[in-house]
Design an enzyme around this catalytic site. Structure first.
Site, short mmCIF file in Angstrom:
data_model
loop_
_atom_site.label_atom_id
_atom_site.label_comp_id
_atom_site.label_asym_id
_atom_site.label_seq_id
_atom_site.Cartn_x
_atom_site.Cartn_y
_atom_site.Cartn_z
CD GLU A 1 -2.92 1.15 2.32
OE1 GLU A 1 -2.82 0.29 3.21
OE2 GLU A 1 -3.78 2.02 2.33
CD GLU B 1 -2.69 -1.93 10.87
OE1 GLU B 1 -3.23 -2.09 9.76
OE2 GLU B 1 -2.27 -0.82 11.27
#
Ligand code: B3K
Ligand code: ZN
Length: 861
Positions: free
Chosen positions: A120, A296
């Site tokens: 990412e 997360e």
């Protein structure tokens, strides 16, 4: 600068030209010659006889279309154009990459000998040619081949196969049954210690949990494991969301550009956000680790199962997931403390970003380098926008909205509007005006005036909203304004005569709004924008008496803290205006400070927050031209006065309590207030040497650091020796040394700059490691205003030199640490010109990265 990089625009979004259902990847690992073979079928969405794929720094080995070698292609700067292809075809591409030479920590790289990935936002293109964009969702099958010296070969999903190969090599094959965009792909290969446990989901499925850490660090992994189990349970209970794979892995690596990454089933974490035991980690570290592990994990639904259509929609997953992790921490711990934390982040960093050259809406509309937009605005203001919806719809309504969001969009890549529409449709609420929060930037201001009519027994609240001058959007926002009215005894008044939402929330939809409360017996004290119900500045002429009334009696502990913050801010402003370093403290402030100790709140950690003066960055937001020297002096002066005023209380508290070394909320709170006490007492005439020594030799890191920071701040005679001793004791543990580097960087003496420079050659320091850079230089530039903003410009030069060096090595890290230079226009002429000179010098670098270009260009032009 060679060529001006082009910005991408949200308005130009085009759906992908092709679909990919599944991708097969084979990695044959080698430090400088890793071979990556990618096979996938492409189905055209339109009649197009060519295809353009993303790819950066790749060496193309072979390219086959439908099994035949294909030579009709053009290599582009950041990709490949393959010509003469049919509507539907099978592509096979073999490329070579060199993880060992990849210092950007993006794509596939080596972290201290272990292979790992960070994809990412757009790192997958450094691995193979593909549609490296979040709206192309595919299932992945991945085979990793490596030397047996890397016993663990990991990728996303479930393990399918494994076996031995020739020449001391082996392989493992993984399959992820859930469709995902390329940014969620992950691979790790290395030799680790593994902590294993399990979680049984509410529907009875057993999930294997594994945490991989550097050899020898196993004893520091249990806290992360417990945090993961708590997160899984909480998401089931509060959001009714269950984990979906049979295995969940977390790998801790030392070289990582940020905190952690939510790759499907295989999170990769900065080791600083995993490893903890009492000797090495502070109470703050324990809290942060729990919240990041949670964050997360929560992405598995908000981000992975439902992802973003394009990167402009980043807040869709980040704002929502930050909101979720904040709620997780608040449900498990103290809601007030967590709110204080969140608001501090907004006031210290986000308001500044919103007022500076990088200001952008939570859904940006124009981006050069996506990595520059993982910001406090997208994350934290994004979370505040989600929180406002929660405030307007209530918990039940919000949960209905979440349910509809998943019903509609599971397995899709969607937009922020899709999210708001789900919230609106599920609750039959009109949120069209609310959507403006996604387009507007700059911090709105709420101007409040109040009138009490004794005869009519009414209390009138006039609220007007105004917007930042640089924001072209002038339509009014939909703002939830929470209020409480306190009577003379400090009791809350029942609110009558106005329309309220969920508790005490007024809805502001016009530019100006009048609310009239009925049956109000005497003039009340208003608690406005309670709990920071909207990310706005508040302009209301609070009297000192009103503030001290709120600080003592408001129902919300957050509101009490806020009143203290305003009192401190007003006090500091008075000192700055008078250029006085010896003015007297407002009597209202001193009396409320004393009363806080005479009637201590149950939660002592809150008390430690109540008596904490706002930091330089938060305070500087109140000035057009930041009066650096006067502000630093005023803060110091006020802290000394607080210390002298509270001296007997602080001594009594300090000597009456002990650090138990425990980890319960009470133990943590006692440590927090003891450290705050020591910090203040070190500023007075009281001889704190014995306490400093005792704390410095503690086996608890919070206690130990409390001594060191108090000694350094007060320039105590013992501080040098204490710092040296710490170095000797801890130089085998780099994460602990980061705390020491950070302390060195906050030293208030003029020598600080030379100390920081000399630490570049400390054996533990390494410029290629983002944690070290952040600890030493990040702390210096962010938390040592007096030294960073030295009038001779040496602080700016230090930062400029380092950024120039990092430009090539690690552009993301370079771009992160440049922030303090960007707001040069807010300083006096001398400082301004010296800061600008550094920016201009950097702008002239011939191979300036896009990351730096974008920020410097915005700042200078
Ligand atoms: N999604 C990642 C951040 C990626 C940053 C890329 N420069 C971690 C998180 O927000 O959970
Ligand atoms: Zn996130």
């Amino acid at each position: 600068m060679t060529q001006k990089p082009q910005a991408k625009l949200l308005a130009n979004y085009q759906p992908p030209s092709h679909q990919v259902e599944h991708i097969d990847l084979v990695f044959d690992l080698s430090p400088q010659h890793t071979r990556v073979t990618a096979k996938y079928n492409l189905i055209a969405n339109n009649e197009q006889s060519y295809i353009e794929l993303d790819g950066v720094d790749l060496k193309l080995i072979t390219l086959k279309v439908d099994g035949q070698v294909h030579t009709d292609y053009t290599l582009l700067v950041d990709g490949i154009k393959i010509n003469s292809v049919p509507q539907t075809f099978a592509l096979e591409i073999e490329t070579e990459i060199a993880p060992e030479l990849n210092t950007s920590l993006e794509g596939l790289y080596l972290s201290d000998g272990a292979y790992c990935t960070q994809c990412e936002a757009e790192g997958f293109r450094k691995i193979t040619y593909f549609f490296d964009r979040p709206d192309v969702l595919a299932t992945y099958k991945v085979t990793v081949i490596g030397d047996k010296e890397f016993p663990f070969l990991l990728s996303n999903g479930n393990q399918l196969d494994a076996g031995e190969l020739e020449e001391g090599r082996h392989f493992v094959t993984w399959e992820d049954p859930y469709k995902k965009p390329s940014y969620l792909f992950a691979l790790v290969a290395g030799d680790f210690d593994k902590l294993e446990d399990k979680f049984v989901t509410k529907s009875g499925r057993e999930v294997k949990l594994q945490i991989f850490v550097d050899k020898g660090n196993l004893s520091k992994a249990p806290h992360a494991m417990t945090s993961l189990q708590k997160s899984m349970k909480w998401d089931e209970e509060r959001f009714n969301l269950e984990y979906d794979l049979d295995i969940y892995m977390i790998v801790a690596v030392d070289f990582f550009n940020m905190g952690a990454m939510e790759n499907k089933g295989l999170n990769i974490f900065n080791s600083a956000c995993v490893l903890a035991n009492q000797e090495t980690a502070t109470d703050r570290d324990y809290h942060v680790i729990e919240s990041i592990v949670g964050h997360e994990y929560f992405h598995n639904w908000t981000g992975n199962r439902v992802t973003c259509r394009d990167w402009f929609q980043l807040s869709l997953k980040e704002g929502l997931t930050v909101f979720r992790d904040q709620e997780f921490s608040s449900d498990l711990g103290s809601r007030a403390l967590n709110r204080i934390d969140a608001v501090n982040a907004m006031r210290t960093h986000q308001f500044a970003e919103d007022a500076g050259p990088m200001a952008h809406p939570i859904r940006p509309e124009e981006v050069i380098e996506m990595n520059n937009f993982y910001t406090v605005t997208v994350y934290n203001k994004g979370a505040e926008v989600i929180r406002m919806m929660h405030t307007l719809l209530g918990e039940q309504g919000f949960q209905k909205g979440m349910q509809l969001y998943f019903e509609r969009h599971d397995g899709q890549a969607v937009t922020c509007d899709d999210f708001v529409n789900a919230m609106a449709d599920a609750t039959q609420t009109d949120l069209n005006q609310f959507k403006l929060w996604y387009r507007q930037f700059g911090t709105p201001t709420l101007h409040v005036e109040t009138y009490y009519d004794a005869e009519a027994r009414t209390y009138q609240l006039d609220i007007k909203q105004t917007h930042a001058t640089n924001d072209p959007i002038s339509e009014p926002l939909h703002v939830p304004v929470a209020v409480e009215l306190l009577d003379e005894q400090g009791q809350p008044i029942v609110l009558e005569g106005v329309q309220l939402k969920h508790g005490r929330v007024l809805e502001l939809t016009e530019e100006a709004h009048r609310f009239v409360f009925h049956n109000v017996e005497s003039e009340p004290t208003p608690v406005l924008l309670e709990d920071f119900s909207a990310p706005c500045l508040l302009e209301y002429r609070y009297s000192l008496a009103q503030l001290s009334h709120i600080a003592k009696y408001a129902t919300s502990y957050y509101a009490r803290w806020e009143a203290m913050q305003i009192l401190f801010t007003q006090q500091i402003r008075t000192y700055v205006n008078a250029e006085a370093q010896n003015g007297n403290m407002f009597s209202e402030l001193s009396s409320v400070l004393v009363s806080l100790f005479e009637h201590k709140p149950d939660d002592l950690a809150i008390l430690a927050e109540y008596i904490s003066v706002p930091n330089f960055d938060t305070l500087s937001g109140g000035y057009d031209v930041v009066p650096v020297d006067a502000l630093c002096q005023a803060i110091k002066h006020l802290e000394l006065q607080i210390a002298q005023l509270l001296e007997p209380y602080l001594i009594a508290f300090y000597t009456d309590t002990k650090d138990s070394g425990g980890l319960s909320a009470e133990d943590v709170a006692i440590r927090a207030l003891r450290n705050k006490s020591l910090y203040y007492l070190a500023l007075t005439q009281v001889d704190v040497s014995a306490w400093l020594c005792e704390q410095a030799s503690s086996l608890n890191m919070t206690t130990k650091l409390g001594a060191l920071s108090s000694a350094l701040n007060a320039q105590h005679a013992l501080s040098d020796a204490m710092m040296q001793e710490f170095d000797v004791q801890w130089n085998h543990d780099l994460l602990v040394m980061d705390k020491w580097f950070a302390l060195q960087a906050t030293s208030p003496t003029d020598k600080c700059i030379d100390v920081v420079l000399s630490l570049y050659s400390h054996p533990c320091f390494d410029k290629s490691n983002p944690n070290r850079v952040r600890a030493l230089v990040g702390t210096f530039t962010r938390s040592n205003p007096q030294q960073f903003h030295r009038p001779d410009g040496k602080g700016y030069e230090l930062l400029g030199d380092l950024i120039a060096e990092l430009n090539e090595l690690n552009p993301q890290n370079a771009s992160r640490i440049i922030t303090p230079l960007l707001s040069f226009k807010r300083f006096d002429e001398n400082r301004q010109s010296k800061m600008r000179a550094q920016l201009e010098r950097l702008a002239a670098i011939s191979n300036l990265s896009d990351d730096l270009y974008e920020k410097i260009d915005r700042a200078l032009n």
